[in-house]
Design an enzyme around this catalytic site. Structure first.
Site, PDB file in Angstrom:
ATOM      1  N   ASP A   1      -6.823   3.728  12.913  1.00 44.35           N
ATOM      2  CA  ASP A   1      -5.472   4.251  12.726  1.00 44.35           C
ATOM      3  C   ASP A   1      -5.450   5.600  12.020  1.00 44.35           C
ATOM      4  OD1 ASP A   1      -4.169   2.239  14.108  1.00 44.35           O
ATOM      5  OD2 ASP A   1      -4.070   0.925  12.359  1.00 44.35           O
TER       6      ASP A   1
ATOM      7  N   ARG B 141       1.124   4.502  16.672  1.00 42.58           N
ATOM      8  CA  ARG B 141       0.714   5.572  15.743  1.00 42.58           C
ATOM      9  C   ARG B 141       1.211   6.953  16.159  1.00 42.58           C
ATOM     10  NH1 ARG B 141       0.862   1.639  12.643  1.00 42.58           N
ATOM     11  NH2 ARG B 141      -1.043   0.486  12.213  1.00 42.58           N
TER      12      ARG B 141
ATOM     13  N   SER C 203      -4.749  -8.936   7.743  1.00 47.15           N
ATOM     14  CA  SER C 203      -4.117  -7.629   7.853  1.00 47.15           C
ATOM     15  C   SER C 203      -3.386  -7.598   9.196  1.00 47.15           C
ATOM     16  CB  SER C 203      -5.188  -6.531   7.793  1.00 47.15           C
ATOM     17  OG  SER C 203      -4.624  -5.323   8.240  1.00 47.15           O
TER      18      SER C 203
ATOM     19  N   ASP D  47       0.822  -1.220   0.000  1.00 45.86           N
ATOM     20  CA  ASP D  47       0.000   0.000   0.000  1.00 45.86           C
ATOM     21  C   ASP D  47       0.850   1.261   0.000  1.00 45.86           C
ATOM     22  OD1 ASP D  47      -2.419  -1.375   0.153  1.00 45.86           O
ATOM     23  OD2 ASP D  47      -2.504  -1.276   2.344  1.00 45.86           O
TER      24      ASP D  47
END
Ligand code: ARG
Length: 400
Positions: free
Chosen positions: A123, A94, A174, A13
């Site tokens: 996220d 994050r 994922s 990605d």
């Protein structure tokens, strides 16, 4: 010149995103930032992929130690478990990644920062709140929210541009991981009736085939684990070592339906052996040392802290205020905990601290104890006053 700084993971990605930022979003310069928070990533191929995708620079920042000493340490002091179960793995990395990206963007006078989150998850919220906290007014680009790309489309796009696609069989799940644990979602797990297949797990073994129980001793200083079986270790190493010890027992395997910030429920698997073992040990030591008032107040705040951090509010005055309270309660939380690792659970079997409020002479049922038995009578007489008034009133009302 228009510059964008990207939170880069090295995966498909965010590799494609480098090219999109140039081709579709019109950026002249794209800098990809790869932050090492202890994830299981091969950094050299990730950097090469970023360059092949057209990044003007791929910056690798080692933040493992800072991540442990800041986010992980505060999570341990707070015994934080979102919805009573999830030790915040992804929610912790994050803010650290976003801070690094925003910091570089400021330095480079970049126009925008970018991330690879979709519009359905937590996220994106965490990244963007942290970006804005560290670089107010910055433009945020989320290409995977603007356009939904299938994996096959991304592979075709990458191949057409000479971006190397990982040869290894793509995981059906994922995954997000860091030194505090691993999050697994999607694929067949989307059916909450289906039991997690063993191949979803990497850090933990099945509790059904756990080795024979062993005991480990964890030393704490002011609430933080500082030694494992007598060996002093920096937190990031201690967590890594304990993951290795507790993982084979299936400790820290979590299968839950959780409430995301964005209003949907999702089925999540987590693996966090050290996190779950350390929270069990730490709270057991607190039980020995904290006053009842401190314990009651702290246990009320812990889930609130977990929700705040889950929802992306790391860089907020209220989180800092909670942490100041927690830190104050930890001043005397030093000592040792004996933890038995056994199938599926870390069991606290012993605890000691020179600051313990536990007094054997008071608690003991053996001879020589010092509890003021006579005083108990008066304590109950006064505590019962209201109960007796209520009971008398009820009797009167029944008779009328
Ligand atoms: N649901 C978890 C959280 O919100 C895990 C997210 C993991 N991210 C991922 N891309 N798999 O913290």
């Amino acid at each position: 010149m228009k510059t964008a700084v990207l939170a880069y993971s090295g995966g498909l990605d965010t590799s494609c995103m480098i090219a999109w930022l140039k081709e579709d979003y019109g950026y002249d310069e794209v800098v990809a930032v790869l932050v090492d928070v202890g994830q299981d990533t091969d950094f050299a191929p990730a950097i090469a992929r970023g360059r092949a995708a057209g990044a003007d620079d791929v910056v690798l920042l080692d933040r493992k130690e800072e991540f442990a000493d800041d986010q992980v340490a505060k999570t341990l002091l707070a015994n934080a478990l979102y919805e009573g179960a999830y030790p915040l793995i992804s929610a912790l990395s994050r803010p650290m990644i976003a801070e690094a990206v925003a910091g570089l963007a400021l330095e480079l006078d970049a126009e925008a920062v970018a991330h690879g989150c979709t519009g359905k998850g937590n996220d994106q919220v965490r990244f963007e709140l942290a970006f804005k906290a560290k670089f107010p007014g910055v433009k945020v680009i989320a290409p995977l929210r603007d356009n939904v790309w299938t994996r096959d489309e991304e592979i075709a796009y990458a191949e057409a541009r000479g971006i190397p696609v990982q040869a290894r069989q793509a995981s059906p799940y994922s995954i997000d991981d860091n030194l505090f644990g691993r999050a697994i979602e999607a694929g067949m797990l989307e059916d909450p009736w289906i039991a997690p297949p063993e191949d979803a797990f990497v850090l933990t073994g099945s509790p059904a085939s756990a080795p024979a129980p062993v005991e480990v001793e964890i030393g704490f200083e002011q609430g933080l684990p500082v030694s494992l079986d007598g060996e002093e270790l920096p937190l990031w190493k201690l967590v890594t070592a304990l993951n290795g010890l507790a993982g084979p027992y299936g400790i820290g395997r979590i299968d839950m339906i959780e409430n995301r910030s964005v209003g949907i429920k999702s089925r999540e698997l987590y693996e966090a052996p050290a996190a779950i073992a350390l929270i069990a040990a730490h709270s057991a030591l607190e039980d020995l040392v904290l006053t009842k008032g401190e314990a009651v107040a702290k246990r009320e705040l812990e889930p609130k802290w977990a929700k705040l951090v889950y929802d992306g509010s790391w860089f907020t005055p209220v989180r800092e205020a909670y942490d100041a309270f927690f830190a104050k309660t930890q001043e005397l939380v030093s000592g040792d905990v004996r933890l038995r690792l056994q199938a599926g659970t870390p069991t606290v079997v012993g605890r000691r601290s020179e600051h313990a409020l536990y007094a054997e002479t008071l608690a003991s049922y053996a001879t020589g104890e010092t509890f003021p038995h006579q005083a108990a009578e008066g304590f109950i007489a006064i505590a019962a006053l209201e109960t007796e008034l209520v009971a008398a009133r009820e009797r009167k009302l029944v008779r009328v």
